[in-house]
Design an enzyme around this catalytic site. Structure first.
Site, short mmCIF file in Angstrom:
data_model
loop_
_atom_site.label_atom_id
_atom_site.label_comp_id
_atom_site.label_asym_id
_atom_site.label_seq_id
_atom_site.Cartn_x
_atom_site.Cartn_y
_atom_site.Cartn_z
N LYS A 1 0.84 -1.19 0.00
CA LYS A 1 0.00 0.00 0.00
C LYS A 1 0.88 1.24 0.00
O LYS A 1 1.86 1.32 0.74
CB LYS A 1 -0.89 -0.01 1.25
CG LYS A 1 -1.83 1.18 1.38
CD LYS A 1 -2.97 1.12 0.39
CE LYS A 1 -3.95 2.29 0.59
NZ LYS A 1 -4.92 2.37 -0.50
N HIS B 1 9.75 9.85 5.86
CA HIS B 1 10.76 8.78 5.84
C HIS B 1 11.66 8.95 7.07
O HIS B 1 12.47 9.86 7.14
CB HIS B 1 11.58 8.90 4.56
CG HIS B 1 12.51 7.75 4.32
ND1 HIS B 1 12.58 7.09 3.13
CD2 HIS B 1 13.40 7.15 5.12
CE1 HIS B 1 13.49 6.13 3.21
NE2 HIS B 1 14.00 6.15 4.42
N ARG C 1 24.40 -1.87 6.03
CA ARG C 1 25.67 -1.21 5.72
C ARG C 1 25.68 0.16 6.40
O ARG C 1 24.69 0.57 6.99
CB ARG C 1 25.79 -1.00 4.20
CG ARG C 1 24.56 -0.30 3.63
CD ARG C 1 24.66 -0.05 2.15
NE ARG C 1 23.37 0.28 1.54
CZ ARG C 1 22.76 1.45 1.59
NH1 ARG C 1 23.31 2.45 2.27
NH2 ARG C 1 21.60 1.65 1.00
#
Length: 462
Positions: free
Chosen positions: A203, A210, A297
């Site tokens: 979705k 973010h 990382r």
């Protein structure tokens, strides 16, 4: 634990320079590997030894495991640091290093396999009790299944490459027609970029923020987080500006900080994670947060976390790989001040951000209190068209967010690069945007800025 005497840096550009500096502070000798086009790159000059591993294309140099391992064996190194990108999240590379008795400075192959791709990571997060956006169970094998899933969860949806990164292999679909087109485009792009055409569907969250959490785990099973970074200023899923702490959490959802941090640690514990990593989330306007993926990382944006915590993350990576336990507990992590990072790219912001490779004629970087520049560029350096267009990263710290923005604005004004087009003026326009200054932005901020009245200011500055 084992003290490293020599480390090979399996990367290029600013991250290679960053790793070499950390090694020098630990009195560890370094080996640079480079492609033919990078012969005059700064990391080659800074390292104690340097070996050419092939031609310019990364497929013939920085992605060649055999050549990197040969270089490591010839120079008799103790460990390899992969940086970010290239082979940094390649579990097979980590396994090859182990089989050759060379330490891999990053997560263990076991942890990488537990988080092998985004579809597997979603399942692990779900087991750890962390919310994930509604979507497909694993990869979607054909467009017919894609249509069924999209109708079930409701448009808009996001099609994502399971092995993706950097915005490649991602498409948003608002209806059946754009879904079918986006499905095939994303698969083709994913195959080209990652050698894996697998995609899944989830979705699409409207106006998402973010937010990512930096984690560190030692070989004894201890895992902590170092607060969050807000990476919502993006263009086509590529981050442009990162800051810590997040204005969204500071201004609107302060109680969420502890919850997201603990969720990130739970996911890392479920994967038995070691070394440095980043757990990425999206947060909606109502304070709901959903797991996205784990970056296995060091991240491009790690300096903002270093500035507000005082912890050298690359040094911590090396120490963990040597077998040292973490020196700090969760209660020791205190966020002080505010840090912002601007990525300075050799791109034309008014030519659809086309890369602008070429020779840097003049180069003057800003300085002063609480200003840091991580770069591999210098006057006379030629930016090759072969790789990422990032010239460097400008990082500032302030006593609070307003102070940091004002310092960044001043530093951007000082930054002088001629010979190639850069994103400096575009970053300046963002710093002066009233919505950004208020901390009111989401991942569609840049598109709105480019399409709005502020475009005139950006063009004037250019």
């Amino acid at each position: 634990f084992i003290m490293f005497e020599k480390v090979l840096v399996a990367n290029r550009g600013e991250i290679a320079v960053r790793i070499i500096r950390a090694c020098k502070e630990l009195n560890i000798r370094t080996v640079a590997v480079y492609s033919e086009v990078d012969a005059n790159s700064m990391h080659v000059q800074m390292a104690d030894e340097a070996i050419c591993i092939g031609k310019a294309p990364s497929s013939e140099s920085y992605l060649r495991i055999d050549r990197i391992i040969s270089a490591a064996e010839i120079t008799d190194v103790d460990a390899i640091h992969p940086g970010y990108g290239f082979l940094s999240e390649n579990a097979h590379f980590a396994e090859v290093c182990e089989s050759c008795n060379i330490r891999f400075i990053g997560p263990s192959p076991r942890a990488m396999n537990a988080l092998e791709d985004k579809a597997i990571s979603r399942a692990l997060a779900k087991k750890a009790g962390v919310e994930i956006p509604p979507g497909s169970e694993g990869t979607v094998e054909n467009e017919k299944d894609a249509l069924v899933i999209a109708k079930k969860i409701g448009y808009p949806v996001m099609i994502k490459a399971v092995a993706g990164g950097g915005g490649r292999g991602m498409r948003v679909a608002h209806n059946d027609i754009s879904l079918v087109k986006g499905y095939h485009t994303a698969r083709a792009e994913a195959e080209k970029s990652f050698g894996n055409s697998g995609v899944y569907i989830e979705k699409f969250i409207e106006n998402p923020h973010h937010i990512e959490i930096q984690i560190l785990g030692d070989n004894k099973g201890k895992i902590i987080h170092l607060g969050e970074r807000d990476c919502s200023v993006q263009r086509r899923n590529q981050k442009l500006i990162e800051e810590s702490p997040s204005p969204l959490l500071e201004l609107k959802f302060k109680k969420l900080r502890d919850k997201i941090g603990k969720a990130a640690v739970r996911i890392a514990e479920a994967a038995r994670y070691t070394n440095a990593g980043t757990v990425e989330f999206i947060v909606d306007d109502h304070g709901n947060f959903y797991f996205l993926e784990v970056n296995k990382r060091i991240q491009v944006e790690h300096p903002v976390t270093e500035e507000v915590t005082g912890i050298d993350l690359v040094r911590a990576q090396i120490e963990i790989a040597m077998g040292e336990p973490l020196r700090y507990s969760q209660s020791d992590i205190v966020i002080k001040g505010h840090a912002i990072e601007c990525r300075i790219n050799a791109e034309d912001p008014f030519g659809d951000f086309r890369p602008s490779p070429g020779r840097v004629e003049m180069y003057y970087q800003p300085g002063g209190r609480e200003v840091r520049v991580d770069t591999h560029a210098y006057a006379g350096y030629t930016i090759p068209p072969t790789y990422d267009s990032m010239i460097g990263k400008l990082i500032v710290k302030g006593k609070d967010r307003r102070d940091a923005i004002d310092r960044m604005n001043r530093a951007l004004n000082e930054f002088l690069i001629t010979g190639v087009k850069t994103t400096i003026s575009f970053q300046q326009a963002i710093m002066q945007d009233p919505n950004f200054r208020r901390g009111v932005y989401s991942t569609n901020f840049v598109e709105q800025l480019l399409g709005g009245a502020r475009r005139e200011l950006i063009e004037e500055k250019t």
